[in-house]
Scaffold this motif. Sequence first.
Motif, PDB file in Angstrom:
ATOM      1  N   ASN A 218       0.808  -1.231   0.000  1.00  0.00           N
ATOM      2  CA  ASN A 218       0.000   0.000   0.000  1.00  0.00           C
ATOM      3  C   ASN A 218       0.834   1.272   0.000  1.00  0.00           C
ATOM      4  OD1 ASN A 218      -2.274  -1.656   0.268  1.00  0.00           O
ATOM      5  ND2 ASN A 218      -2.107  -1.623   2.500  1.00  0.00           N
ATOM      6  N   SER A 219       2.125   1.164   0.270  1.00  0.00           N
ATOM      7  CA  SER A 219       3.020   2.326   0.357  1.00  0.00           C
ATOM      8  C   SER A 219       2.520   3.368   1.361  1.00  0.00           C
ATOM      9  CB  SER A 219       3.209   2.979  -1.018  1.00  0.00           C
ATOM     10  OG  SER A 219       3.797   2.055  -1.905  1.00  0.00           O
ATOM     11  N   THR A 220       2.028   2.895   2.491  1.00  0.00           N
ATOM     12  CA  THR A 220       1.551   3.794   3.542  1.00  0.00           C
ATOM     13  C   THR A 220       2.726   4.587   4.106  1.00  0.00           C
ATOM     14  OG1 THR A 220      -0.132   2.161   4.128  1.00  0.00           O
ATOM     15  CG2 THR A 220       0.310   3.884   5.749  1.00  0.00           C
ATOM     16  N   PRO A 221       2.608   5.904   4.180  1.00  0.00           N
ATOM     17  CA  PRO A 221       3.718   6.704   4.706  1.00  0.00           C
ATOM     18  C   PRO A 221       3.958   6.442   6.199  1.00  0.00           C
ATOM     19  CG  PRO A 221       2.128   8.096   3.563  1.00  0.00           C
ATOM     20  CD  PRO A 221       1.510   6.738   3.701  1.00  0.00           C
ATOM     21  N   PHE A 222       5.219   6.552   6.599  1.00  0.00           N
ATOM     22  CA  PHE A 222       5.554   6.517   8.019  1.00  0.00           C
ATOM     23  C   PHE A 222       5.036   7.805   8.665  1.00  0.00           C
ATOM     24  CE2 PHE A 222       9.066   3.526   6.928  1.00  0.00           C
ATOM     25  CZ  PHE A 222       8.857   2.574   7.921  1.00  0.00           C
ATOM     26  N   PRO A 223       4.427   7.710   9.847  1.00  0.00           N
ATOM     27  CA  PRO A 223       4.051   8.941  10.549  1.00  0.00           C
ATOM     28  C   PRO A 223       5.308   9.658  11.058  1.00  0.00           C
ATOM     29  CG  PRO A 223       3.409   7.002  11.838  1.00  0.00           C
ATOM     30  CD  PRO A 223       3.976   6.504  10.542  1.00  0.00           C
ATOM     31  N   SER A 224       5.221  10.950  11.235  1.00  0.00           N
ATOM     32  CA  SER A 224       6.378  11.700  11.720  1.00  0.00           C
ATOM     33  C   SER A 224       6.708  11.288  13.152  1.00  0.00           C
ATOM     34  CB  SER A 224       6.120  13.210  11.639  1.00  0.00           C
ATOM     35  OG  SER A 224       5.031  13.545  12.481  1.00  0.00           O
ATOM     36  N   GLY A 225       7.987  11.359  13.496  1.00  0.00           N
ATOM     37  CA  GLY A 225       8.426  10.985  14.836  1.00  0.00           C
ATOM     38  C   GLY A 225       9.792  10.340  14.795  1.00  0.00           C
ATOM     39  N   SER A 226      10.231   9.841  15.934  1.00  0.00           N
ATOM     40  CA  SER A 226      11.545   9.206  16.058  1.00  0.00           C
ATOM     41  C   SER A 226      11.410   7.697  15.978  1.00  0.00           C
ATOM     42  CB  SER A 226      12.186   9.585  17.392  1.00  0.00           C
ATOM     43  OG  SER A 226      12.456  10.955  17.432  1.00  0.00           O
ATOM     44  N   TYR A 227      12.341   7.084  15.279  1.00  0.00           N
ATOM     45  CA  TYR A 227      12.351   5.638  15.083  1.00  0.00           C
ATOM     46  C   TYR A 227      13.697   5.081  15.534  1.00  0.00           C
ATOM     47  CZ  TYR A 227       8.206   6.292  12.222  1.00  0.00           C
ATOM     48  OH  TYR A 227       6.942   6.605  11.782  1.00  0.00           O
ATOM     49  N   THR A 228      13.663   3.966  16.237  1.00  0.00           N
ATOM     50  CA  THR A 228      14.886   3.305  16.677  1.00  0.00           C
ATOM     51  C   THR A 228      14.802   1.828  16.338  1.00  0.00           C
ATOM     52  OG1 THR A 228      15.091   4.841  18.527  1.00  0.00           O
ATOM     53  CG2 THR A 228      16.400   2.821  18.657  1.00  0.00           C
ATOM     54  N   GLY A 229      15.838   1.324  15.717  1.00  0.00           N
ATOM     55  CA  GLY A 229      15.985  -0.113  15.475  1.00  0.00           C
ATOM     56  C   GLY A 229      17.271  -0.559  16.140  1.00  0.00           C
ATOM     57  N   ILE A 230      17.340  -1.805  16.548  1.00  0.00           N
ATOM     58  CA  ILE A 230      18.519  -2.287  17.276  1.00  0.00           C
ATOM     59  C   ILE A 230      19.204  -3.402  16.491  1.00  0.00           C
ATOM     60  CG2 ILE A 230      19.336  -3.419  19.385  1.00  0.00           C
ATOM     61  CD1 ILE A 230      17.004  -2.086  20.842  1.00  0.00           C
ATOM     62  N   VAL A 231      20.513  -3.218  16.277  1.00  0.00           N
ATOM     63  CA  VAL A 231      21.360  -4.281  15.738  1.00  0.00           C
ATOM     64  C   VAL A 231      21.920  -5.027  16.951  1.00  0.00           C
ATOM     65  CG1 VAL A 231      23.479  -4.811  14.468  1.00  0.00           C
ATOM     66  CG2 VAL A 231      21.936  -3.010  13.649  1.00  0.00           C
ATOM     67  N   VAL A 232      21.730  -6.332  16.997  1.00  0.00           N
ATOM     68  CA  VAL A 232      22.225  -7.133  18.127  1.00  0.00           C
ATOM     69  C   VAL A 232      23.493  -7.848  17.687  1.00  0.00           C
ATOM     70  CG1 VAL A 232      21.701  -9.006  19.734  1.00  0.00           C
ATOM     71  CG2 VAL A 232      19.891  -7.432  19.015  1.00  0.00           C
ATOM     72  N   ALA A 233      24.583  -7.599  18.404  1.00  0.00           N
ATOM     73  CA  ALA A 233      25.871  -8.230  18.108  1.00  0.00           C
ATOM     74  C   ALA A 233      26.304  -9.032  19.329  1.00  0.00           C
ATOM     75  CB  ALA A 233      26.905  -7.166  17.759  1.00  0.00           C
ATOM     76  N   SER A 234      26.720 -10.288  19.102  1.00  0.00           N
ATOM     77  CA  SER A 234      27.102 -11.159  20.203  1.00  0.00           C
ATOM     78  C   SER A 234      28.336 -11.986  19.845  1.00  0.00           C
ATOM     79  CB  SER A 234      25.972 -12.157  20.518  1.00  0.00           C
ATOM     80  OG  SER A 234      24.754 -11.517  20.725  1.00  0.00           O
ATOM     81  N   CYS A 235      29.157 -12.255  20.866  1.00  0.00           N
ATOM     82  CA  CYS A 235      30.239 -13.237  20.766  1.00  0.00           C
ATOM     83  C   CYS A 235      29.680 -14.523  21.364  1.00  0.00           C
ATOM     84  CB  CYS A 235      31.456 -12.822  21.587  1.00  0.00           C
ATOM     85  SG  CYS A 235      32.437 -11.529  20.855  1.00  0.00           S
ATOM     86  N   ILE A 236      29.678 -15.585  20.596  1.00  0.00           N
ATOM     87  CA  ILE A 236      29.155 -16.868  21.065  1.00  0.00           C
ATOM     88  C   ILE A 236      30.300 -17.865  21.079  1.00  0.00           C
ATOM     89  CG2 ILE A 236      27.527 -18.729  20.591  1.00  0.00           C
ATOM     90  CD1 ILE A 236      25.837 -16.625  19.067  1.00  0.00           C
TER      91      ILE A 236
END
Length: 168
Positions: free
Chosen positions: A148-166
Amino acid sequence: MKNFIVTLSLMLAFSPVLAENIYINGDVASRCSIVEDTAGRWGNPSANVLTTLPASGGQVPVIRFDYSLANAFYASISTPISFSTSPSLSDSTVFTGVVAVTQTSSSDMSGYQAASTTPAANTRQYALTVAGTTWFSATSVATHGGGNSTPFPSGSYTGIVVASCIAM
């Protein structure tokens, strides 16, 4: 004699038992550390897309792994599959991501990308077979609204990259 044995048994049974705890202490230093080398930033090239690609105004996060033991750890890096913070979204958001080796401290690490595995859709795992330092980039794209190509509403967005030593 029988009374002597019974008496001796009773004395031993009620004698206090002495015990002492002997502790073994030690410190373990981390052999694998993870450092954010470059912070990521969302660019907004169109109303329904957020991306870390520099050509679209974003910044690709770069993660540095320092490890002093060969064949002891996997580097596991996951790109976002949702926002950790965002305005209320009225439609679905699809996340895609790519993790790649961007730099190494040794040419012996040149096969890391080709030998990596994908244990989950948004995760890339690397066997750290040579001691040293490796830098990884984690590109992310979030597309809102499906078809649908719905626009993102205005505001702040945060995504998290998770990095681990296993440990291997």
